[in-house]
Design a protein around this motif. Sequence first.
Motif, PDB file in Angstrom:
ATOM      1  N   GLY A   1       0.808  -1.209   0.000  1.00 32.07           N
ATOM      2  CA  GLY A   1       0.000   0.000   0.000  1.00 32.07           C
ATOM      3  C   GLY A   1       0.839   1.254   0.000  1.00 32.07           C
ATOM      4  N   SER A   2       0.281   2.337   0.558  1.00 30.36           N
ATOM      5  CA  SER A   2       0.964   3.626   0.583  1.00 30.36           C
ATOM      6  C   SER A   2       2.284   3.518   1.323  1.00 30.36           C
ATOM      7  CB  SER A   2       0.076   4.674   1.247  1.00 30.36           C
ATOM      8  OG  SER A   2      -1.090   4.882   0.493  1.00 30.36           O
TER       9      SER A   2
ATOM     10  N   ALA B   1      -2.437   9.085  -5.673  1.00 27.65           N
ATOM     11  CA  ALA B   1      -1.809   7.846  -5.200  1.00 27.65           C
ATOM     12  C   ALA B   1      -0.468   7.591  -5.851  1.00 27.65           C
ATOM     13  CB  ALA B   1      -2.742   6.662  -5.438  1.00 27.65           C
TER      14      ALA B   1
ATOM     15  N   GLN C   1       2.107   5.138  -3.869  1.00 30.45           N
ATOM     16  CA  GLN C   1       2.075   3.737  -4.276  1.00 30.45           C
ATOM     17  C   GLN C   1       3.398   3.404  -4.944  1.00 30.45           C
ATOM     18  OE1 GLN C   1      -0.123   1.191  -3.648  1.00 30.45           O
ATOM     19  NE2 GLN C   1       1.558   0.002  -4.496  1.00 30.45           N
TER      20      GLN C   1
END
Length: 480
Positions: free
Chosen positions: A118-119, A414, A418
């Motif tokens: 994820g992030s 994102a 990401q």
Amino acid sequence: MKKLQIFTLGISLLALAACSKSSDKAVVSVPQIQIGKAIPNTGTLPAGTYKGTFLANQTYTIGGDITINAGDTLLIQKGVKLNMTNGANIIVNGDLVSLGTKDAPVTITDPRRVKTTGSSTVGQDSAYVGGWGGIYAGPTSKLVVLKWTHLDFGGAALKALPFPNANSLKVGAQYILYFMNPNGVFIMEDSWMYGSPDDATRFYGGFYNIMRNTMEKCGSNGGDGFNAKGSAIGNMAYNLIIGGATNGTKTASDGTTAGECQFTMYNNTYVNDGFRNNGVYGARSGSVEIENNSRALVYNNLIVNCDFGVRIAGGPGGAKVYLADTTYNASDAITKTAYGYNFYYADNASIAGQFVPTNVAQPVVTHPQATDIPNMAAFLGASYTFGLVYDGSSLVGKNNPMFVNFPLPAANNAWVTQCSVDSYNFHLQSGSPAASKGTTTAFQPITTGIPIDPNFGSSGITLPGKDMGCYQLNGTGNQH
């Protein structure tokens, strides 16, 4: 001496056999080889000099720097895991050969670290801190081969210089791969790099084949991915580079008088690169950077949500001259810098306004190309002067490359956070606008100085592919 002669003859025979079969397309299974004695797996291995073989499918704990003396070889068989503790490095004055396989890769890692999905942000992700050290190959190292090898959580600061007269290498350096023999060979194929606090690699001189690798989360608040300097010559192709701090691939003729740095960069996929560079915005790229009297051929690359497109540096900036070499020299491996057939996608106007990088902080000489997607020559018009600011807002969201599984457009910016592959799939769908849009004839990869051998050289120099990016619809290219 007799063992060394036999070993050298074996390499020569293998090389000759590989050359004689260079036209064969069949993939032949190669049995694992052993060099010298097996290294015993008895507790934590202390710092010291090593040669011989780490045996297949065993896990070894390394307690300090491993040093390979000049003339010696350390071989790592398939399935080996090296748990590097105490910030240990591998210091290569001889040869290092890591022969993982697709089914049994080699892993070199810091056992304290766990990958996150994820992030990903600096300060919250241990990938950017540096766990174990790196592989530092000095002026007497003739060969480094990494095949199907994971290099995870590297970049602990060097506590002492591993060899004298190293180009730009200082105590505190945090690279994972460093190679500096102008007559040596460096092969990295089908491998992975995950996490680094600075440049993941530094290459000064030698011959390189860097193909079909995956690079994630490299560089914390700056740092390049594959960073070639000096008189290094070779190929960077079919690599997936996601979430790099600055450039994914870069050339610069720093630190040498032996000749220019020259690389082909083709069929790479760059995703979300360039958003953690804390330097001056526009003083570096976010995908490809050609600077400081180096040359390159840059084709068939897929560049998605990266801070800048292919950047050909144009002149002085700060305390350093970044001017790329765009002149012609018939005697060089790359006679002239050239680029085209690159595919761009952006989710915001700032990114789209740098498909053709502008003079934000330094002059550039990047020409719009009619063969690019989108056609930047037509978009900017015949009167466009390279370096001028332009409005790319109408290009936002156009030409979605249609990855098998990756969300585009990306929600909530994102692309900044990401930075790893996770469960996404960056292969192209059959209807992708990037399919069959590359060139297979405009250029050829560099072969000079790169041995073809199943163990002691490249497994094969993959030719340019017609589909943009590192994954080809026919199953060739990157195999991850």
